[in-house]
Design a protein around this motif. Sequence first.
Motif, PDB file in Angstrom:
ATOM      1  N   ASN A 134      -6.197   2.473   1.735  1.00 49.60           N
ATOM      2  CA  ASN A 134      -7.052   1.448   2.341  1.00 49.60           C
ATOM      3  C   ASN A 134      -6.323   0.112   2.471  1.00 49.60           C
ATOM      4  O   ASN A 134      -6.573  -0.646   3.411  1.00 49.60           O
ATOM      5  CB  ASN A 134      -8.330   1.285   1.531  1.00 49.60           C
ATOM      6  CG  ASN A 134      -9.407   2.254   1.964  1.00 49.60           C
ATOM      7  OD1 ASN A 134      -9.817   2.255   3.114  1.00 49.60           O
ATOM      8  ND2 ASN A 134      -9.840   3.110   1.057  1.00 49.60           N
ATOM      9  N   LEU A 135      -5.408  -0.171   1.507  1.00 50.07           N
ATOM     10  CA  LEU A 135      -4.595  -1.394   1.627  1.00 50.07           C
ATOM     11  C   LEU A 135      -3.716  -1.316   2.870  1.00 50.07           C
ATOM     12  O   LEU A 135      -3.616  -2.280   3.638  1.00 50.07           O
ATOM     13  CB  LEU A 135      -3.695  -1.566   0.403  1.00 50.07           C
ATOM     14  CG  LEU A 135      -4.238  -2.235  -0.849  1.00 50.07           C
ATOM     15  CD1 LEU A 135      -3.095  -2.530  -1.784  1.00 50.07           C
ATOM     16  CD2 LEU A 135      -4.968  -3.506  -0.509  1.00 50.07           C
ATOM     17  N   GLY A 189       0.825  -1.211   0.000  1.00 52.06           N
ATOM     18  CA  GLY A 189       0.000   0.000   0.000  1.00 52.06           C
ATOM     19  C   GLY A 189       0.850   1.248   0.000  1.00 52.06           C
ATOM     20  O   GLY A 189       0.557   2.224  -0.703  1.00 52.06           O
ATOM     21  N   PHE A 194     -13.595   3.956   6.256  1.00 52.94           N
ATOM     22  CA  PHE A 194     -14.535   4.238   5.177  1.00 52.94           C
ATOM     23  C   PHE A 194     -14.950   5.710   5.202  1.00 52.94           C
ATOM     24  O   PHE A 194     -15.006   6.369   4.152  1.00 52.94           O
ATOM     25  CB  PHE A 194     -15.773   3.349   5.293  1.00 52.94           C
ATOM     26  CG  PHE A 194     -16.897   3.839   4.446  1.00 52.94           C
ATOM     27  CD1 PHE A 194     -16.846   3.664   3.074  1.00 52.94           C
ATOM     28  CD2 PHE A 194     -17.966   4.511   5.002  1.00 52.94           C
ATOM     29  CE1 PHE A 194     -17.858   4.156   2.275  1.00 52.94           C
ATOM     30  CE2 PHE A 194     -18.979   4.997   4.209  1.00 52.94           C
ATOM     31  CZ  PHE A 194     -18.922   4.819   2.841  1.00 52.94           C
ATOM     32  N   SER A 245      -5.909  -1.950   5.875  1.00 58.11           N
ATOM     33  CA  SER A 245      -6.313  -3.338   6.148  1.00 58.11           C
ATOM     34  C   SER A 245      -5.120  -4.161   6.608  1.00 58.11           C
ATOM     35  O   SER A 245      -5.287  -5.097   7.392  1.00 58.11           O
ATOM     36  CB  SER A 245      -6.985  -3.952   4.919  1.00 58.11           C
ATOM     37  OG  SER A 245      -6.173  -3.809   3.797  1.00 58.11           O
ATOM     38  N   ILE A 255      -6.189   6.650  -2.657  1.00 55.02           N
ATOM     39  CA  ILE A 255      -7.141   6.261  -1.600  1.00 55.02           C
ATOM     40  C   ILE A 255      -7.198   4.736  -1.487  1.00 55.02           C
ATOM     41  O   ILE A 255      -7.199   4.185  -0.384  1.00 55.02           O
ATOM     42  CB  ILE A 255      -8.543   6.836  -1.905  1.00 55.02           C
ATOM     43  CG1 ILE A 255      -8.503   8.347  -1.822  1.00 55.02           C
ATOM     44  CG2 ILE A 255      -9.577   6.293  -0.933  1.00 55.02           C
ATOM     45  CD1 ILE A 255      -9.812   8.993  -2.191  1.00 55.02           C
ATOM     46  N   LEU A 256      -7.228   4.054  -2.638  1.00 56.63           N
ATOM     47  CA  LEU A 256      -7.218   2.582  -2.628  1.00 56.63           C
ATOM     48  C   LEU A 256      -5.977   2.064  -1.904  1.00 56.63           C
ATOM     49  O   LEU A 256      -6.061   1.177  -1.051  1.00 56.63           O
ATOM     50  CB  LEU A 256      -7.205   2.059  -4.068  1.00 56.63           C
ATOM     51  CG  LEU A 256      -8.508   1.570  -4.665  1.00 56.63           C
ATOM     52  CD1 LEU A 256      -8.263   1.040  -6.057  1.00 56.63           C
ATOM     53  CD2 LEU A 256      -9.116   0.489  -3.803  1.00 56.63           C
ATOM     54  N   ALA A 257      -4.810   2.637  -2.256  1.00 57.03           N
ATOM     55  CA  ALA A 257      -3.562   2.186  -1.641  1.00 57.03           C
ATOM     56  C   ALA A 257      -3.585   2.441  -0.135  1.00 57.03           C
ATOM     57  O   ALA A 257      -3.130   1.614   0.660  1.00 57.03           O
ATOM     58  CB  ALA A 257      -2.376   2.905  -2.284  1.00 57.03           C
ATOM     59  N   SER A 297     -12.259   7.785   3.737  1.00 56.72           N
ATOM     60  CA  SER A 297     -12.207   7.628   2.281  1.00 56.72           C
ATOM     61  C   SER A 297     -13.304   8.458   1.615  1.00 56.72           C
ATOM     62  O   SER A 297     -13.067   9.097   0.586  1.00 56.72           O
ATOM     63  CB  SER A 297     -12.379   6.168   1.879  1.00 56.72           C
ATOM     64  OG  SER A 297     -11.409   5.365   2.481  1.00 56.72           O
TER      65      SER A 297
END
Lengths: 315, 114
Positions: free
Chosen positions: B36-37, B18, B76, B40, B32-34, B79
Motif C-alpha cells: 500500500n505504501l 515500500g 483497498f 500511495s 500488504i502494508l508495504a 488488500s
Amino acid sequence: MSVLQILDVGLALLVLAVAVWTIAAREIFGAVVAYVAYGLLLAIVWIRLFAPDVALTEAAIGSGVTGILLVTSGARLKSAGKASAAAKPGLSLHLSAAALSLLAATALAGVILALPEPSPTLAPEARQELAATGLGNPVTAVLIAWRSFDTMLEKIVLLLAVVGVWSVASDRFWGGAPAPLGRANPQGALLLLEQTLVPLGILVGVHIFWVGANAPGGAFQAGAILAAMWMIVMIARASEPPRVNSLWLRLALISGPAVFIVAGLAGIGMAGNFFAYPDGFAKPIILFIEAFMLLTIAATLPVLVAGPPRRSFGP
Amino acid sequence: MTPSTLAGLVGAALVGLGLYGLIVNPQPLRKILAFNLIGSGVFLVFGIVARKGAAAGFPFDPVPQAMVITGIVVAFAASALAVALILRLHEETGQVLLDDENPASLPSEQGAGK
C-alpha cells in the motif's frame, strides 16, 4: 524560504518518517497505527496538490478503512505473528533489497525531475465535458460522465473482490455470516462514540454526496464515510455483519454497477451512444447513478472488511 | 522547488521504502502494508502529473485525479482480498508465513479451522 515552503518540507519529512515507521515497527498493530497516521498526513499533501477530492478519498479509504481491515485481521492473526520473528531474512538480503529500492526510487525521482514542460494535459477537454454535464466539480464530471465506463468497470472490480473474499469461506459456513468485528462486551467509550458519531457521520456522508456535484466530494468519499459509520456500529456490536446470502445485501452490492449499466444502455436510445447522457438531463441522471454508487460503496467496503462467512446461523 | 515537485519526490521515496518493506518483512500483513505504501507513492506521482497539467482555468488536470480516486478504492479491494487469503491460509495450516522452503518450521499454534 517562505513559511509555506518550510511547512511543505516539514510535511514531506513527517510523511517519510511515519512511512519509515510503518516499515520498521516491531508489532503489526504499531505499523497499522503508523499507516493510518501516514494516510492522514498524505491527505494534507493532496490538499497541497490542489486535489481535495483525492485527499478525502485517501483519508477515508486509503487510511481509515484499510486501517480497520489490517487491525481486525492483525488481531485475528495475533498469536501467529510473534512466531514469525524467527524467520527474519539475513543481512545480505537486507542490503540487496535496500540497493534495489534505492535504485527504483532514484530512477523514479529522475523521471519526476525530467517531466516535460509544458505537460500534456486533458484539462481543456475536461472543461468542455464539464460544461455539457451541468456539474461544477470537474473530478466528479470525469468520474461519472466523461470516463464513466472506467468508473463502471471499477465498481465491477469491487464486486469481484467481494466474490473473491466470499469464495475463500469454508463450505460448511457458506450462507452464514462473517465473524463479528468487535469484542463481545464493548466498552462504554465505544458505545458513546457509536451513539454520538454515527448520526452525525451519516449526515456528513449525505452532505458530502450532495455537494459532490459542485464542490469536492462525491459518491466515493461519501460512500466511504457511510461505510465507516456502519463499521463503527458493527464494532460496537449494535448490529452484526449480515449473512452473505441475504437478498438485501446482494441487491445493495450490485445496485451501483447495475444502475450504471442500465443508464449506459439507455444512453443508446436517448442520446445515440453508450453512456451518452441526453442534453439537459445529464445532471439528474448523474446524481441518480451516483446515489446507487453511494449505496454500493457503503455496502461493499464493510463487507470486504468483515471477510468471508465464518459461522453458520441456526435454521 | 515547487510543492508538487517535492510531493513527487516524496512519492518516489515512498515507492522505494515500500519496495524494501515488501522484500524484507516476512509477515504477509506487513507485506500488504508495504504494498500500500508503494501504491500511495505511485498515486503521488499521478498527483504531480495532474498538478503539472493545470490548464483551461483548472489548477489541475482532473483526469489523473479521477484515476487516483478509483485507484485508491481498487487498492483497498485488492488488500481485502489478500487479507482474506492470508486468514484462510492461517485457518488451514496454522501458518502465516509464505516460506515454502521450510514449511514445517512453525508448529501449528491455533490448529486448522475451528
